[in-house]
Design a protein around this motif. Structure first.
Motif, PDB file in Angstrom:
ATOM      1  N   LYS A  26       7.915  34.099 -42.658  1.00  0.00           N
ATOM      2  CA  LYS A  26       7.025  34.441 -43.779  1.00  0.00           C
ATOM      3  C   LYS A  26       7.186  35.933 -44.032  1.00  0.00           C
ATOM      4  N   PRO A  27       6.703  36.424 -45.167  1.00  0.00           N
ATOM      5  CA  PRO A  27       6.768  37.876 -45.373  1.00  0.00           C
ATOM      6  C   PRO A  27       6.088  38.604 -44.226  1.00  0.00           C
ATOM      7  N   GLY A  28       6.672  39.719 -43.817  1.00  0.00           N
ATOM      8  CA  GLY A  28       6.157  40.449 -42.661  1.00  0.00           C
ATOM      9  C   GLY A  28       4.675  40.783 -42.772  1.00  0.00           C
ATOM     10  N   LYS A  29       4.212  41.033 -43.974  1.00  0.00           N
ATOM     11  CA  LYS A  29       2.807  41.434 -44.131  1.00  0.00           C
ATOM     12  C   LYS A  29       1.860  40.283 -43.812  1.00  0.00           C
ATOM     13  N   ASN A  30       2.373  39.059 -43.796  1.00  0.00           N
ATOM     14  CA  ASN A  30       1.501  37.909 -43.532  1.00  0.00           C
ATOM     15  C   ASN A  30       1.529  37.431 -42.081  1.00  0.00           C
ATOM     16  N   ALA A  31       2.375  38.045 -41.246  1.00  0.00           N
ATOM     17  CA  ALA A  31       2.478  37.596 -39.853  1.00  0.00           C
ATOM     18  C   ALA A  31       1.272  38.090 -39.049  1.00  0.00           C
ATOM     19  N   SER A  32       0.719  37.181 -38.232  1.00  0.00           N
ATOM     20  CA  SER A  32      -0.466  37.534 -37.446  1.00  0.00           C
ATOM     21  C   SER A  32      -0.061  38.197 -36.125  1.00  0.00           C
ATOM     22  N   TRP A  33      -1.044  38.808 -35.463  1.00  0.00           N
ATOM     23  CA  TRP A  33      -0.816  39.409 -34.149  1.00  0.00           C
ATOM     24  C   TRP A  33      -0.277  38.354 -33.182  1.00  0.00           C
ATOM     25  N   GLU A  34      -0.918  37.163 -33.185  1.00  0.00           N
ATOM     26  CA  GLU A  34      -0.527  36.109 -32.245  1.00  0.00           C
ATOM     27  C   GLU A  34       0.922  35.687 -32.480  1.00  0.00           C
ATOM     28  N   GLU A  35       1.304  35.527 -33.746  1.00  0.00           N
ATOM     29  CA  GLU A  35       2.681  35.105 -34.065  1.00  0.00           C
ATOM     30  C   GLU A  35       3.696  36.167 -33.649  1.00  0.00           C
ATOM     31  N   ILE A  36       3.386  37.403 -33.951  1.00  0.00           N
ATOM     32  CA  ILE A  36       4.304  38.494 -33.598  1.00  0.00           C
ATOM     33  C   ILE A  36       4.400  38.622 -32.085  1.00  0.00           C
ATOM     34  N   ASP A  37       3.241  38.581 -31.433  1.00  0.00           N
ATOM     35  CA  ASP A  37       3.185  38.757 -29.979  1.00  0.00           C
ATOM     36  C   ASP A  37       3.975  37.659 -29.271  1.00  0.00           C
ATOM     37  N   HIS A  38       3.810  36.416 -29.727  1.00  0.00           N
ATOM     38  CA  HIS A  38       4.517  35.306 -29.073  1.00  0.00           C
ATOM     39  C   HIS A  38       6.026  35.472 -29.213  1.00  0.00           C
ATOM     40  N   CYS A  39       6.464  35.835 -30.411  1.00  0.00           N
ATOM     41  CA  CYS A  39       7.904  35.972 -30.674  1.00  0.00           C
ATOM     42  C   CYS A  39       8.500  37.110 -29.845  1.00  0.00           C
ATOM     43  N   ILE A  40       7.847  38.251 -29.845  1.00  0.00           N
ATOM     44  CA  ILE A  40       8.381  39.407 -29.099  1.00  0.00           C
ATOM     45  C   ILE A  40       8.297  39.159 -27.593  1.00  0.00           C
ATOM     46  N   THR A  41       7.210  38.525 -27.151  1.00  0.00           N
ATOM     47  CA  THR A  41       7.062  38.259 -25.716  1.00  0.00           C
ATOM     48  C   THR A  41       8.153  37.325 -25.232  1.00  0.00           C
ATOM     49  N   LEU A  42       8.369  36.218 -25.955  1.00  0.00           N
ATOM     50  CA  LEU A  42       9.373  35.242 -25.510  1.00  0.00           C
ATOM     51  C   LEU A  42      10.798  35.775 -25.683  1.00  0.00           C
ATOM     52  N   ASN A  43      11.111  36.260 -26.883  1.00  0.00           N
ATOM     53  CA  ASN A  43      12.507  36.639 -27.159  1.00  0.00           C
ATOM     54  C   ASN A  43      12.932  37.930 -26.459  1.00  0.00           C
ATOM     55  N   THR A  44      11.991  38.855 -26.298  1.00  0.00           N
ATOM     56  CA  THR A  44      12.365  40.186 -25.815  1.00  0.00           C
ATOM     57  C   THR A  44      11.776  40.508 -24.440  1.00  0.00           C
ATOM     58  N   SER A  45      10.444  40.556 -24.353  1.00  0.00           N
ATOM     59  CA  SER A  45       9.815  41.036 -23.111  1.00  0.00           C
ATOM     60  C   SER A  45      10.163  40.141 -21.931  1.00  0.00           C
ATOM     61  N   SER A  46      10.151  38.815 -22.140  1.00  0.00           N
ATOM     62  CA  SER A  46      10.418  37.927 -20.996  1.00  0.00           C
ATOM     63  C   SER A  46      11.875  38.069 -20.542  1.00  0.00           C
ATOM     64  N   ALA A  47      12.791  38.261 -21.480  1.00  0.00           N
ATOM     65  CA  ALA A  47      14.200  38.454 -21.109  1.00  0.00           C
ATOM     66  C   ALA A  47      14.370  39.766 -20.346  1.00  0.00           C
TER      67      ALA A  47
END
Ligand code: NAP
Length: 231
Positions: free
Chosen positions: A82-103
């Motif tokens: 979705k457009p970046g302005k519509n992404a929620s904290w939870e959605e962003i956090d989950h994506c960054i946590t799984l794709n980046t932080s966990s790796a």
């Protein structure tokens, strides 16, 4: 070999190819594939990699078949489309946590806890380098992964540490992309066309290329694309 995200797509194909070549394969993810649980050289640890507590408690097993051990950080999510302005904290956090932080955390554990010769790989993405409208969290998460791999490679010149771009691969993640709307993802029609014309890379091709790269002794670029990487 330790591989995350083995229940489908690229991770499943890497697991199958590694088993075929004689590796012991330890999968990590939420859903155990029979491919690993029913194979004498396969094993599986259940872990939601977006759960920091679960990830911190993980114990990594050394590979039993080869003198070197390999970690493939592969689990990932497309995140909010979705457009970046519509992404929620939870959605962003989950994506960054799984794709980046966990790796990153898993890689740190791997480097600290596994002795001897080792190799470290990340399933990166072309989206790390090309801004794709509607994929703000995913692009940012993969750009961070590529840079993290580059930093680790510099810190450990004696080890093979690579983030690879597999190309557009025919997996459930691509089906998820095709199911998005043009409003959320203006480029969706192009992905549908590529699928319908049969031009997506097969997960098995990525797996074969990666296993060849692992076995190669000569240098390969820190970031390479297995879709056009000749082996
Ligand atoms: N397909 C492409 O065109 C493409 C292109 C570039 C990069 N990639 C990258 O390739 C990797 C694999 O994607 P894929 O295309 O093979 O998609 P996929 O079939 O959807 O596989 C995603 C894998 O990640 C695991 N996963 C998802 N959430 C997880 C969680 N919370 N904890 C642990 N594991 C989790 C899933 O396992 P469970 O659901 O069982 O946990 C699944 O095995 C991803 O990093 C993706 O970004 C894909």
């Amino acid at each position: 070999m330790i591989i995350t995200g083995v229940s489908s797509g690229i991770g499943r194909a890497i697991s199958a190819e590694a088993l075929r070549l004689g590796w012991y394969v330890e999968g990590i993810g939420r859903n155990a594939p029979a491919l690993l649980t029913e194979h004498p050289r396969g094993s599986f640890t259940t872990c939601d990699l977006s759960d920091r507590t679960a990830l911190s408690g993980l114990r990594l097993a050394e590979d039993q078949s080869y003198e070197l051990t390999v970690l493939v950080n592969n689990a990932g999510t497309l995140g909010p489309v979705k457009p970046g302005k519509n992404a929620s904290w939870e959605e962003i956090d989950h994506c960054i946590t799984l794709n980046t932080s966990s790796a990153m955390l898993l890689s740190a554990k791997f480097l600290a806890e596994i002795s001897g010769e080792k190799q470290l790989y990340f399933t990166g993405s072309g989206a790390a380098e090309f801004a794709i409208e509607g994929w703000s969290a995913y692009c940012a998460s993969k750009a961070a992964v590529h840079m993290y791999a580059s930093v680790l490679a510099k810190e450990h010149p004696e080890l093979r540490i690579h983030a690879f771009r597999p190309g557009k691969v025919n997996t459930p993640m691509q089906a998820e992309i095709r199911a998005t709307t043009e409003e959320d993802f203006p480029g969706v029609a192009h992905f549908v066309e590529e699928f319908e014309s049969g031009s997506l890379v097969l997960p098995e091709t990525v797996a074969t290329s990666l296993l060849h790269a692992i076995d190669r002794k000569d240098e390969i670029p820190v970031i390479f694309s297995t879709s056009n990487y000749t082996v």
